[in-house]
Design a protein around this motif. Structure first.
Motif, short mmCIF file in Angstrom:
data_model
loop_
_atom_site.label_atom_id
_atom_site.label_comp_id
_atom_site.label_asym_id
_atom_site.label_seq_id
_atom_site.Cartn_x
_atom_site.Cartn_y
_atom_site.Cartn_z
N THR A 1 -26.48 34.61 77.03
CA THR A 1 -27.84 35.38 77.07
C THR A 1 -27.90 36.53 77.99
O THR A 1 -28.33 37.68 77.64
N ALA A 2 -27.41 36.54 78.98
CA ALA A 2 -27.50 37.25 80.06
C ALA A 2 -26.82 38.81 79.81
O ALA A 2 -27.17 39.77 79.99
N GLU A 3 -25.67 38.44 79.09
CA GLU A 3 -24.58 39.69 78.77
C GLU A 3 -25.38 40.45 77.56
O GLU A 3 -25.31 41.55 77.65
N LEU A 4 -26.04 39.65 76.77
CA LEU A 4 -26.74 40.31 75.67
C LEU A 4 -27.91 41.13 76.31
O LEU A 4 -27.99 42.26 75.73
N ALA A 5 -28.65 40.59 76.96
CA ALA A 5 -29.63 41.03 77.76
C ALA A 5 -29.31 42.52 78.42
O ALA A 5 -30.16 43.35 78.33
N LEU A 6 -28.08 42.52 78.87
CA LEU A 6 -27.86 43.74 79.60
C LEU A 6 -27.08 44.71 78.97
O LEU A 6 -27.21 45.98 78.89
N GLY A 7 -26.50 44.26 77.92
CA GLY A 7 -25.77 45.05 76.84
C GLY A 7 -26.60 45.83 75.67
O GLY A 7 -26.33 46.80 75.26
N LEU A 8 -27.53 45.06 75.41
CA LEU A 8 -28.43 45.59 74.24
C LEU A 8 -28.99 46.77 74.52
O LEU A 8 -29.19 47.79 73.61
#
Length: 109
Positions: free
Chosen positions: A2-9
């Motif tokens: 979830t953290a990676e998605l929040a940063l990558g989105l």
């Protein structure tokens, strides 16, 4: 995950908006070229300059500047247009200047 998605989105969204912006600038350049060509053909046929310029500005888009020069049996038309960022997202960036020139042989009267 979830953290990676929040940063990558947000990065993915920014890249997508940038690519759409480049596509819009490319489409605007095509319209500017078409406007210059349309006016050059009209003036070469002997149409009135005012109507040829109006048609070029209509084809090229809002804020277009049209100019023509004559000589050596040819007519040359230039169209310039400034394009700003989409939806005010890139207001801090300078506008993009588009330019096109078309030349046509003047028809005999």
């Amino acid at each position: 995950m979830t953290a990676e998605l929040a940063l990558g989105l947000p990065l993915l969204l920014a890249v997508t908006v940038g690519l759409v912006w480049l596509l819009a600038v490319g489409a605007a350049q095509v319209r500017v070229v078409d406007g210059a060509r349309e006016a050059a053909r009209a003036l070469a046929r002997g149409d009135a300059e005012g109507s040829a310029f109006a048609r070029a500005a209509e084809v090229a888009g809002p804020g277009s500047r049209v100019a023509a020069s004559y000589g050596d049996g040819r007519v040359s038309v230039t169209v310039d247009r400034r394009v700003s960022g989409p939806g005010g997202l890139f207001d801090a960036w300078p506008e993009v200047g588009l330019h096109a020139e078309a030349v046509a042989a003047a028809e005999a009267p």
